[in-house]
Design a protein around this motif. Sequence first.
Motif, PDB file in Angstrom:
ATOM      1  N   ARG A 104       0.787  -1.033   0.143  1.00 16.89           N
ATOM      2  CA  ARG A 104       0.039  -0.127  -0.034  1.00 16.89           C
ATOM      3  C   ARG A 104       0.781   1.392  -0.203  1.00 16.89           C
ATOM      4  N   LYS A 105       0.324   2.434  -0.581  1.00 16.53           N
ATOM      5  CA  LYS A 105       1.175   3.559  -0.761  1.00 16.53           C
ATOM      6  C   LYS A 105       0.234   4.634   0.119  1.00 16.53           C
ATOM      7  N   ASP A 106      -0.924   4.340   0.618  1.00 20.20           N
ATOM      8  CA  ASP A 106      -1.772   5.483   1.260  1.00 20.20           C
ATOM      9  C   ASP A 106      -1.420   5.571   2.690  1.00 20.20           C
ATOM     10  N   ARG A 107      -0.551   6.348   2.997  1.00 17.83           N
ATOM     11  CA  ARG A 107       0.012   6.634   4.309  1.00 17.83           C
ATOM     12  C   ARG A 107      -0.856   6.756   5.417  1.00 17.83           C
ATOM     13  N   GLY A 109      -4.089   6.214   5.166  1.00 19.55           N
ATOM     14  CA  GLY A 109      -4.964   4.979   5.267  1.00 19.55           C
ATOM     15  C   GLY A 109      -4.499   4.053   6.248  1.00 19.55           C
ATOM     16  N   ILE A 110      -3.043   3.904   6.004  1.00 17.99           N
ATOM     17  CA  ILE A 110      -2.295   2.791   6.849  1.00 17.99           C
ATOM     18  C   ILE A 110      -2.267   2.924   8.150  1.00 17.99           C
ATOM     19  N   LYS A 111      -2.053   4.372   8.506  1.00 19.41           N
ATOM     20  CA  LYS A 111      -2.136   4.658   9.794  1.00 19.41           C
ATOM     21  C   LYS A 111      -3.416   4.735  10.475  1.00 19.41           C
ATOM     22  N   ASP A 112      -4.435   4.826   9.745  1.00 23.76           N
ATOM     23  CA  ASP A 112      -5.772   4.801  10.424  1.00 23.76           C
ATOM     24  C   ASP A 112      -5.996   2.992  10.765  1.00 23.76           C
ATOM     25  N   ASP A 113      -5.516   2.416   9.454  1.00 19.76           N
ATOM     26  CA  ASP A 113      -5.907   0.888   9.815  1.00 19.76           C
ATOM     27  C   ASP A 113      -5.157   0.329  11.036  1.00 19.76           C
ATOM     28  N   LEU A 114      -3.674   0.953  11.194  1.00 17.16           N
ATOM     29  CA  LEU A 114      -2.828   0.477  12.138  1.00 17.16           C
ATOM     30  C   LEU A 114      -3.632   0.826  13.540  1.00 17.16           C
ATOM     31  N   ASP A 115      -4.069   1.924  13.734  1.00 19.49           N
ATOM     32  CA  ASP A 115      -5.074   2.247  14.741  1.00 19.49           C
ATOM     33  C   ASP A 115      -6.273   1.538  15.203  1.00 19.49           C
ATOM     34  N   ASP A 116      -6.796   1.033  13.973  1.00 14.91           N
ATOM     35  CA  ASP A 116      -7.988  -0.010  14.120  1.00 14.91           C
ATOM     36  C   ASP A 116      -7.622  -1.123  14.585  1.00 14.91           C
ATOM     37  N   VAL A 117      -6.288  -1.614  14.029  1.00 15.17           N
ATOM     38  CA  VAL A 117      -5.820  -3.170  14.543  1.00 15.17           C
ATOM     39  C   VAL A 117      -5.682  -2.897  16.101  1.00 15.17           C
ATOM     40  N   TYR A 118      -5.007  -1.840  16.497  1.00 12.03           N
ATOM     41  CA  TYR A 118      -4.631  -1.799  17.989  1.00 12.03           C
ATOM     42  C   TYR A 118      -6.094  -1.447  18.890  1.00 12.03           C
ATOM     43  N   LYS A 119      -7.062  -0.999  18.128  1.00 16.29           N
ATOM     44  CA  LYS A 119      -8.343  -0.895  18.898  1.00 16.29           C
ATOM     45  C   LYS A 119      -8.965  -2.159  19.129  1.00 16.29           C
ATOM     46  N   ARG A 120      -9.034  -2.942  17.950  1.00 18.63           N
ATOM     47  CA  ARG A 120      -9.715  -4.250  18.052  1.00 18.63           C
ATOM     48  C   ARG A 120      -8.730  -5.223  18.676  1.00 18.63           C
ATOM     49  N   PHE A 121      -7.406  -5.387  18.691  1.00 26.41           N
ATOM     50  CA  PHE A 121      -6.598  -6.349  19.480  1.00 26.41           C
ATOM     51  C   PHE A 121      -5.808  -5.258  20.563  1.00 26.41           C
ATOM     52  N   GLY A 122      -6.495  -4.902  21.754  1.00 26.89           N
ATOM     53  CA  GLY A 122      -5.588  -4.216  22.568  1.00 26.89           C
ATOM     54  C   GLY A 122      -4.284  -4.804  23.161  1.00 26.89           C
ATOM     55  N   ARG A 123      -4.279  -6.079  23.200  1.00 31.69           N
ATOM     56  CA  ARG A 123      -2.962  -6.555  23.669  1.00 31.69           C
ATOM     57  C   ARG A 123      -1.618  -6.361  22.833  1.00 31.69           C
ATOM     58  N   LEU A 124      -1.839  -6.117  21.500  1.00 36.30           N
ATOM     59  CA  LEU A 124      -0.979  -5.849  20.477  1.00 36.30           C
ATOM     60  C   LEU A 124      -0.312  -4.352  20.810  1.00 36.30           C
ATOM     61  N   LEU A 125      -1.330  -3.571  21.200  1.00 37.47           N
ATOM     62  CA  LEU A 125      -1.276  -2.278  21.254  1.00 37.47           C
ATOM     63  C   LEU A 125       0.145  -2.083  22.580  1.00 37.47           C
ATOM     64  N   GLU A 126      -0.316  -3.050  23.706  1.00 42.57           N
ATOM     65  CA  GLU A 126       0.567  -3.098  24.723  1.00 42.57           C
ATOM     66  C   GLU A 126       1.789  -3.698  24.593  1.00 42.57           C
ATOM     67  N   ARG A 127       1.877  -4.392  23.427  1.00 41.74           N
ATOM     68  CA  ARG A 127       3.075  -5.120  23.317  1.00 41.74           C
ATOM     69  C   ARG A 127       3.692  -4.800  21.773  1.00 41.74           C
ATOM     70  N   MET A 150      -4.046  -5.737   7.679  1.00 41.24           N
ATOM     71  CA  MET A 150      -3.330  -4.405   7.190  1.00 41.24           C
ATOM     72  C   MET A 150      -3.367  -4.348   5.696  1.00 41.24           C
ATOM     73  N   ALA A 151      -3.609  -5.207   5.026  1.00 45.21           N
ATOM     74  CA  ALA A 151      -3.766  -5.267   3.591  1.00 45.21           C
ATOM     75  C   ALA A 151      -4.781  -4.612   3.028  1.00 45.21           C
ATOM     76  N   ARG A 152      -5.935  -4.377   4.221  1.00 44.80           N
ATOM     77  CA  ARG A 152      -7.267  -3.967   3.773  1.00 44.80           C
ATOM     78  C   ARG A 152      -7.862  -4.950   2.864  1.00 44.80           C
ATOM     79  N   PRO A 153      -8.184  -6.087   3.110  1.00 43.68           N
ATOM     80  CA  PRO A 153      -8.683  -7.196   2.185  1.00 43.68           C
ATOM     81  C   PRO A 153      -9.922  -6.987   2.041  1.00 43.68           C
ATOM     82  N   LYS A 154     -10.691  -7.517   0.779  1.00 43.41           N
ATOM     83  CA  LYS A 154     -12.118  -7.651   0.800  1.00 43.41           C
ATOM     84  C   LYS A 154     -12.458  -8.902   1.262  1.00 43.41           C
TER      85      LYS A 154
END
Length: 234
Positions: A104-107, A109-127, A150-154
Motif C-alpha cells: 500500500r502507498k496510502d500513508r 489509510g495505513i495509519k488509520d488501519d494500524l489504529d483500528d488493529v490496535y483498537k480491535r486487539f488491545g494486547r497488541l498495542l501493549e506489546r 493491514m492489507a485492507r482485504p475484501k
Amino acid sequence: MLTVENLNVHYGAIHALKGISLHVEQGEIVTLIGANGAGKSTLLKTVSGLLKPSGGKIVFENQSIGGKAAQSIVKAGLSHCPEGRRVFANMTVEENLMLGAYLRKDRQGIKDDLDDVYKRFGRLLERKNQQAGTLSGGEQQMLAMGRALMARPKLLLLDEPSMGLAPLLVKEIFNIVQEINKTGTTVLLVEQNAHMALSIAHRAYVIETGQIVLSGSASELADSEEVQKAYLGG
C-alpha cells in the motif's frame, strides 16, 4: 465474490484436491470443515497463490486468479492468514503489522488501519515494541490476523485460527472474526473446531479426502446427523 470451479491440485503424484467447486458471496462467513489432511489448507493456499492448481478455475471479483503470483492476489484484495500464525519472530509486533501493508502507498489509510488493529486487539498495542516471537500463542494469532487486515482485504482467508488456543481465547478470536465480518470483510474460514465455526458461519462446506461431500447453510450442517457424528462428537 469468489468462485472455485473443478479445482485440482497435485503434490507430485498425490492428487490433493479432486475437482472442488465452491463459492463465497460478498459479506458472508463461509467455513470449510473436515479432518486433518482433507485438503482444507491446500485449498486456501491455492486460492491465495501459494500453490499452483493443476486444473480448474479460481475467479475473484470477475478476475481469474488461478496460478497468479501471490502478491498480485493480495493487491486484488485477498489476504491469507496462514495456519500456524507464521509471524516474523525477530521483528516487533508493529513491524509485523506494517509488513501487512507492504503493497500500500496510502500513508494516512495505513495509519488509520494500524489504529483500528490496535483498537480491535488491545494486547497488541501493549506489546507493539515487543518481538513477535515472545508473544503467547493467542497473541501471535491476533498479530497474524491484524497483519492480514493491514492489507485492507475484501476477502480474508483464515486458516485454523483456534489451533492450540485455550477455550476462552478461542471464543475471543471467533468474536473478533464476527466483528471483522460485520465491518465489511468477507471471510473464508478453515477450522477444525467445527462447532465454533458453524456457530458463526453463514454457509459451510465439508471436505473429505480432497472432495466436497456436503454443503449448505451452517445451521443445516450443524443439525445434520452425518456432520454431528463425524465432527461434532454427536
